[in-house]
Each structure stands twice: as C-alpha cells, then as structure tokens.
Design a protein around this motif. Sequence first.
Motif, PDB file in Angstrom:
ATOM      1  N   ASP A  84     148.036 -33.749  -5.993  1.00  0.00           N
ATOM      2  CA  ASP A  84     148.758 -33.364  -7.344  1.00  0.00           C
ATOM      3  C   ASP A  84     146.864 -33.036  -7.860  1.00  0.00           C
ATOM      4  O   ASP A  84     147.541 -31.533  -9.120  1.00  0.00           O
ATOM      5  N   ARG A 115     147.277 -29.194  -9.554  1.00  0.00           N
ATOM      6  CA  ARG A 115     147.299 -29.184 -11.269  1.00  0.00           C
ATOM      7  C   ARG A 115     145.380 -28.254 -11.709  1.00  0.00           C
ATOM      8  O   ARG A 115     146.088 -26.802 -12.428  1.00  0.00           O
ATOM      9  N   THR A 116     144.599 -28.426 -10.893  1.00  0.00           N
ATOM     10  CA  THR A 116     143.802 -28.330 -11.896  1.00  0.00           C
ATOM     11  C   THR A 116     142.986 -26.929 -11.581  1.00  0.00           C
ATOM     12  O   THR A 116     141.851 -25.967 -12.731  1.00  0.00           O
TER      13      THR A 116
END
Length: 350
Positions: A268, A272-273
């Motif tokens: 995740d 996300r980043t």
Amino acid sequence: MTKHTPFPRIAFIGTGAQGASIAADFTLAGLDVTFIDQWPAHVEAMRANGLTVNMPTRQLHTPVKALHLCEIAEIKEPFDLVFMVVKAYDTRWAAEMIKPVLAEHGFVVGLQNGMTQEAIAEIVGKHRTIGAVIEIASNMWEPGITTRQNDTDESWFALGALDPEQQPRVEEVANILRHSGTVEVVEDIHSAKWMKLVVNAAELIPSAIIDTALNDAARQPEFLEVMRKAGYEAMDAALADGATVMPIIGMPPVMSNHPERFVDEIFDEVLRTFSREDTLTTSLQDWRKGRRAEVDEVNGLVVDILEAKGKAAPMNRKVVEMAKEIEAGKRVLSPANSDELVAHYRGLVQ
C-alpha cells in the motif's frame, strides 16, 4: 574514502533510468562521477549532449563523463566508490569488470533489485560490499534522456555493510547518496533487502504479465489478491532465509509483526507514495524493449528458497512459468493473462 579524499572518485556501472538520474544528482553536486554503460547509443548521446533528467515538476540537464563498458580496461586511477545499477542478472559480470579498478579501501554499492549483495561480495570481497535498497520509479526510452517519477524528496534508500567491521564507514557513503534522496543506514541489510524483494515479487512480474501500469493492476480486486499472494509467499521465503520483519521505504515502526499484514502495508505504501498513474514496472519496461526481466532473481528466488526448505510457492511458480513463456515468445503480453492468474489463485484458496 578517507579524510584525505573528501570527494572520492565515483563510478556508476549501469546508467539507465535509475542510475543516470542518481549519478546526475551527484554530478550537479560537484562530485567526481564517471558514467559507465552498456548501451552504446546512450553513451554517445551523453557525450554529445549531456544527460537530461525529467522530474515531476522540473528538468535537470548536465554534461557528464561517460564511458563504454569496453573502456573500463583503459582506466588508470581506481574508483573509491562504485554504484552498481545494472539488472540483477548482470551483477556477476559487472562486478568482475569493475573489480580491477576498485580501490582496495573502496566499496561497491548494489543499488539493485534482488539479493545481489552476496554475489558482489563473492567477487570483490565482503569488506568492499555495501548492500542497498532503492525505491524510485523511473523510465528511459531514449538515449541521453531519463524520466524520474519521484524527485529527491520522495526517493528512498537503505544502506548496510556486509562486513560488520565496515559498518561505521557506511554513514560516509550515505552522506553522498543523500544528494539523491532520503538514506537510512541499517544494521540488518539482509532483512531490508528481503522486505523490498517481498514487494517486488508482488508487483513487478505479476503486473507486467498483464501488460498494464502498476496502479491499474492493483485496482482489479481479484488481481490484487494474486499480487498479494505472491507477496505473502515471498515473505515466507524471507523468514525461511533468516530475515526479520522490518520497516522500509520510510514506513513507521511496525505495529504488528504479522507477516501478511506487513506485506499489505508495504504494498500500500509503494502504491500511495512511489507509484504514479502511468508507472510501469521495470519488468514491463524490459519486456517492451525486447529484454528479459528479473524473473529468476525475484519470483524465481522465492520458489527456490521455499523449495529448499521443503515448502511450496505455487503463486510465484505460476508467475515464473507465465513469465518464461512470454520471454520465450510462447505467450503474448496481454491483459487477458489476468484470467489465468486469477483462476490459479482461486484454486489455491478454495
């Protein structure tokens, strides 16, 4: 690298999408950097026009000192620090080529996917090897031009010596690498490398098999379970190989040591980043360029480690099987491949 050489001679062997942008950061910081690459057109383009690095909100351009692989034999003064950014399957020959021009007090830093640090150490010695974890999304399609999708504030690295006696010197290398991103010095580089391989096993080849961007693959609920299952098996292999669960890529300390939950958390965080809407994994980029991907060095390693321990890795084995069919020209890269992987996953969980 001593107090007498505050700006050591640095080389990058492998200046593709990732290596070129990091080496450019070093060059622009005023360091003595030599670019060494196996793509002749890329070397000639850099010599003629310098290197261009396209970032999300800015563009860098710098003249560089670039050499063809064959010119390594002409180097007279050894390098104090060599960053190896070639494919994992190219590690051994690259280490052999750089060994004659590596200073006795120097280091080779393996900025690569896979567990390449041991292979490097076998050739140049543990006392001259630093293992590394890298998290940057990049691509390169034209010689002399690289696109880096994470600027330095989003780029993340971990470094650790293989020889405990050399660990105090790693901070000096980290300070140099901080020209290109956040760098953590870790005592247990073996575990850090495994944590990255866990997420690579989930992402790289599985999403490449269905010929789509990483985020698009992860948006397909059943295919996301395929990817997670590959990651869970990779975590089993990591633990079987003596690794411990540890945070990487800037994650906070683990709240729970549950291995599968931690795989989900790493996955995740990458999505996300570090992943953009158009981010293609390095494996899909390789295939679209007609090159082989790091299949044996990532998913294949998971299969091998678990088999050696008397365990199975059925999801990773299926991923390897389909990947090898693609590389042999027996299977077409296609989103339709997701059906077979999903069906295989269903069979495993029933």
